[in-house]
Design an enzyme around this catalytic site. Structure first.
Site, short mmCIF file in Angstrom:
data_model
loop_
_atom_site.label_atom_id
_atom_site.label_comp_id
_atom_site.label_asym_id
_atom_site.label_seq_id
_atom_site.Cartn_x
_atom_site.Cartn_y
_atom_site.Cartn_z
N LYS A 206 9.07 17.69 32.85
CA LYS A 206 9.77 18.79 33.67
C LYS A 206 11.07 18.85 33.51
O LYS A 206 11.76 18.07 33.95
CB LYS A 206 9.41 18.50 35.19
CG LYS A 206 8.93 19.52 36.24
CD LYS A 206 10.18 20.55 36.46
CE LYS A 206 11.26 19.99 37.39
NZ LYS A 206 12.33 20.73 37.45
N GLY A 258 18.65 12.37 37.56
CA GLY A 258 19.36 13.58 38.28
C GLY A 258 19.94 13.01 39.62
O GLY A 258 20.90 11.77 39.30
N GLY A 263 16.84 11.67 43.89
CA GLY A 263 16.03 10.74 43.56
C GLY A 263 15.71 9.61 44.98
O GLY A 263 14.40 9.29 45.06
N CYS A 314 27.07 12.11 33.81
CA CYS A 314 26.73 10.93 34.93
C CYS A 314 27.58 9.90 34.95
O CYS A 314 28.15 9.42 35.80
CB CYS A 314 25.21 10.48 34.92
SG CYS A 314 24.86 9.90 33.22
N GLU A 412 30.52 12.07 43.99
CA GLU A 412 30.49 12.79 42.42
C GLU A 412 30.51 14.35 42.70
O GLU A 412 29.97 15.07 43.21
CB GLU A 412 29.13 12.21 42.15
CG GLU A 412 28.94 12.92 40.72
CD GLU A 412 27.60 12.73 39.80
OE1 GLU A 412 26.68 13.24 40.95
OE2 GLU A 412 27.46 12.28 38.92
P1 NAD Z 1 18.98 17.34 40.34
O1 NAD Z 1 18.69 15.95 41.09
O2 NAD Z 1 19.33 18.30 41.33
O3 NAD Z 1 17.73 17.90 39.54
C1 NAD Z 1 17.21 17.13 38.55
C2 NAD Z 1 15.79 17.48 38.41
O4 NAD Z 1 15.09 17.06 39.26
C3 NAD Z 1 15.60 18.79 37.72
O5 NAD Z 1 14.55 19.17 36.97
C4 NAD Z 1 15.12 19.37 39.43
O6 NAD Z 1 14.45 20.49 39.10
C5 NAD Z 1 14.41 18.23 39.70
N1 NAD Z 1 14.03 18.32 41.31
C6 NAD Z 1 14.80 18.70 42.43
N2 NAD Z 1 14.34 18.51 43.50
C7 NAD Z 1 13.07 17.67 43.22
C8 NAD Z 1 12.25 17.05 43.98
N3 NAD Z 1 12.29 17.05 45.27
N4 NAD Z 1 11.10 16.38 43.59
C9 NAD Z 1 11.11 16.36 42.34
N5 NAD Z 1 11.95 16.92 41.28
C10 NAD Z 1 13.00 17.59 41.86
O7 NAD Z 1 20.17 17.01 39.52
P2 NAD Z 1 20.93 17.95 38.52
O8 NAD Z 1 21.74 18.88 39.32
O9 NAD Z 1 19.81 18.72 37.64
O10 NAD Z 1 21.73 17.07 37.63
C11 NAD Z 1 22.92 16.47 37.83
C12 NAD Z 1 22.84 15.09 38.42
O11 NAD Z 1 22.04 14.35 37.43
C13 NAD Z 1 24.09 14.37 38.51
O12 NAD Z 1 24.20 13.47 39.90
C14 NAD Z 1 24.40 13.60 37.73
O13 NAD Z 1 25.08 12.11 37.78
C15 NAD Z 1 22.72 13.00 37.22
N6 NAD Z 1 22.70 12.53 36.04
C16 NAD Z 1 22.29 11.01 35.95
C17 NAD Z 1 22.24 10.63 34.52
C18 NAD Z 1 21.90 9.17 34.43
O14 NAD Z 1 21.49 8.68 33.36
N7 NAD Z 1 22.43 8.33 35.33
C19 NAD Z 1 22.19 11.36 33.45
C20 NAD Z 1 22.55 12.82 33.61
C21 NAD Z 1 22.57 13.30 34.91
#
Ligand code: NAD
Length: 512
Positions: A206, A258, A263, A314, A412
């Site tokens: 996804k 994410g 999470g 991240c 963050e």
């Molecule tokens: P996000 O959590 O908003 O979304 C990530 C993904 O999850 C998207 O595909 C979104 O559609 C999906 N999603 C959102 N709500 C959901 C739910 N309730 N159930 C299932 N899926 C859902 O994050 P973002 O804004 O896309 O990305 C930025 C974040 O990601 C930052 O906090 C960043 O630090 C983190 N990140 C972490 C890493 C790592 O490896 N640790 C790498 C890249 C980004």
């Protein structure tokens, strides 16, 4: 229109979907034309659904195209396709055969590297050179690396008694739901996809609603590489699509990258079916610059650590702590470097470094954080403004005199904003670096080997960089401590995220 249904275990796959190829003829900002798939990629076909979402070019804020978005029925179709492949075609292949297909995929990504990088740059606003030479290059390397692992997954033999033998089998989990964010869309999908396939699982990916295009293009390459239909399914959609995937009882694993907030929701949803989860979450990584450090090198790395990908990383080293004896000099060098490389450029310019933020809401979030820093009394060294009339650009920003309890230091931001403060002792530096709910990375700059190793041991982070920052390598495990998540991507460690161990007991005697 096909109107049949198929039972797989206790799950019913409805096949009343219109199967028609869906794509848009698009022209990239650099004039290159190509066919962009827009359907849901299920069973090696792009199919339409009842919903769409629009994706935008962050440098202008204008729409690129719309793609089909999956609802819970579509999610069900994708999961069932993956289940069917897992139980029939994919499980029939040997590790060597799986490795050959992953190798094919690696070569195809390399063949399409330039186009994939351009798509990624268009959809996210990241500089095209970095997209091609870093993100997509990483996809080539990671898929080739796990192709090599596919036929090297061995169990152990244990002989507890003369007449008893036991051995273990490393088996795949089944169907894996892979949910990725928008900052490295294809790279993070491949980080999950390659070890999942190498170990014999099938997947539903996804993508993020903000950057769905490169993952859909990958669908073309999956088919061309020769993967059996259903092995890899790729769906676009927003949080409702993600939640429907996580809730699905047909999943055996969820690997999520994410934000911490999402999470936590995913963990709660997954608890209903006790589906195992791996979480790669946000960070607020500290960089510690000691008095004996090579300051020019430290500035170079600290700059890359926070300003690459416009701070949307991240692992970004977004909090810098500098020994008080060199703090003024460090701040002055850092400001010069940031100002020099903050020119607002099109992501498609060859020497672009600073591009736009992904979206208007991300831009607004960065601006709010900067306002809060000023209100809380931090000193603005440079930047601090939205760039008017240019898509979603924000000036690279430095704050000094930042205290640990300020919002800009503790949360963050995920943008081009770095905080700097000074410390007096090593203990103070390490304690303040660890004073965070996050634990993704930490950087240490010093010429003292013993200080570097001592700090590395004491820092509460999944990754420590000594005299660099944000280093990652496909052979080395990647992941966080504390609320930055659990489980590891990359390297040999990622294989255990996608396998389970079966113990087989063999009685070779005739007595008990
Ligand atoms: P996000 O959590 O908003 O979304 C990530 C993904 O999850 C998207 O595909 C979104 O559609 C999906 N999603 C959102 N709500 C959901 C739910 N309730 N159930 C299932 N899926 C859902 O994050 P973002 O804004 O896309 O990305 C930025 C974040 O990601 C930052 O906090 C960043 O630090 C983190 N990140 C972490 C890493 C790592 O490896 N640790 C790498 C890249 C980004």
């Amino acid at each position: 229109m096909i109107k049949t249904s198929k039972r797989i275990g206790s799950l019913v796959l409805r096949l009343n979907r219109t199967y028609s190829s869906t794509c848009s003829d698009l022209t990239l900002p650099n004039g290159m034309s190509y066919k962009q798939p827009t359907g849901l990629f299920i069973n090696n076909k792009f199919i339409v659904s009842g919903h769409t979402l629009i994706t935008y070019y962050p440098a202008t804020g204008k729409p690129i195209t719309s793609v089909y978005s999956a609802d819970s029925d579509d999610v069900n179709t994708a999961v069932l396709a993956a289940r069917s492949a897992f139980e029939t075609t994919w499980c029939a292949l040997s590790g060597t055969e799986r490795g050959i297909l992953l190798g094919n995929l690696s070569r195809l990504i390399q063949k399409h590297q330039n186009l994939l990088g351009c798509i990624e740059s268009w959809d996210t606003g990241k500089p095209v050179k970095a997209a091609i030479q870093e993100d997509i290059e990483e996809c080539v390397n990671v898929s080739r690396y796990y192709a090599g692992w596919a036929d090297k997954l061995h169990g152990e033999t244990i002989q507890p008694f003369q007449n008893k033998l036991a051995y273990t089998l490393r088996e795949p989990l089944g169907v894996c739901g892979l949910i990725v964010p928008w900052n490295y869309p294809l790279m993070l999908a491949i980080w999950k996809l390659a070890p999942a396939l190498a170990t014999g699982n099938t997947v539903v990916i996804k993508s993020s609603e903000l950057s769905p295009l490169s993952a859909l293009y990958l669908g073309n390459l999956i088919t061309e590489a020769g993967f059996p239909p259903g092995t890899v399914n790729i769906i676009s959609g927003d949080q409702a699509t993600g939640a429907a995937l996580v809730r699905h009882s047909g999943l055996n694993k969820i690997s999520f990258t994410g934000s911490i907030a999402t999470g936590k929701k995913i963990m709660k949803l997954a608890a209903n079916n006790l589906t195992p989860v791996t979480l790669e979450l946000g960070g607020k990584s500290a960089a510690l610059v000691f008095a004996d450090a090579n300051l020019e090198q430290a500035v170079k790395w600290c700059h890359l650590g926070i300003m690459s990908n416009m701070g949307q990383i991240c692992t970004a080293t977004s909090r810098i702590l500098v020994h008080e004896s060199v703090a003024d000099k460090f701040i002055s060098l850092m400001r010069d470097t940031v100002v020099k490389l903050s020119k607002i450029m099109s992501p498609f310019a060859n020497d672009a470094f600073h591009g736009p933020q992904i979206s208007a809401s991300q831009l607004a979030k960065v601006a709010q954080f900067v306002d809060s820093g000023i209100e809380e009394g931090a000193r603005l060294v440079c930047g601090g403004k939205v760039v008017e009339g240019h898509g979603h650009y924000y000036e690279p920003t430095i704050f000094s005199g930042v205290k640990d309890n300020m919002k800009i230091s503790s949360e963050e931001i995920f943008g081009p904003v770095v905080t700097i403060d000074s410390f007096a002792s090593t203990d103070e530096a390490v304690t303040r670096a660890n004073n965070s709910v996050y634990g993704l990375g930490s950087a240490v700059f010093t010429n003292s080997i013993s200080l570097a190793h001592d700090a590395a041991r004491k820092l509460q982070a999944g990754m420590v960089w000594i005299n660099s920052s944000n280093d990652s390598d496909f052979r080395v495990p990647f992941g966080g401590y504390k609320q930055s998540g659990f489980g590891r991507e990359l390297g040999e460690h990622a294989l255990s995220s996608y396998t389970q161990t079966k113990a087989v007991h063999l009685n070779m005697g005739t007595t008990l």
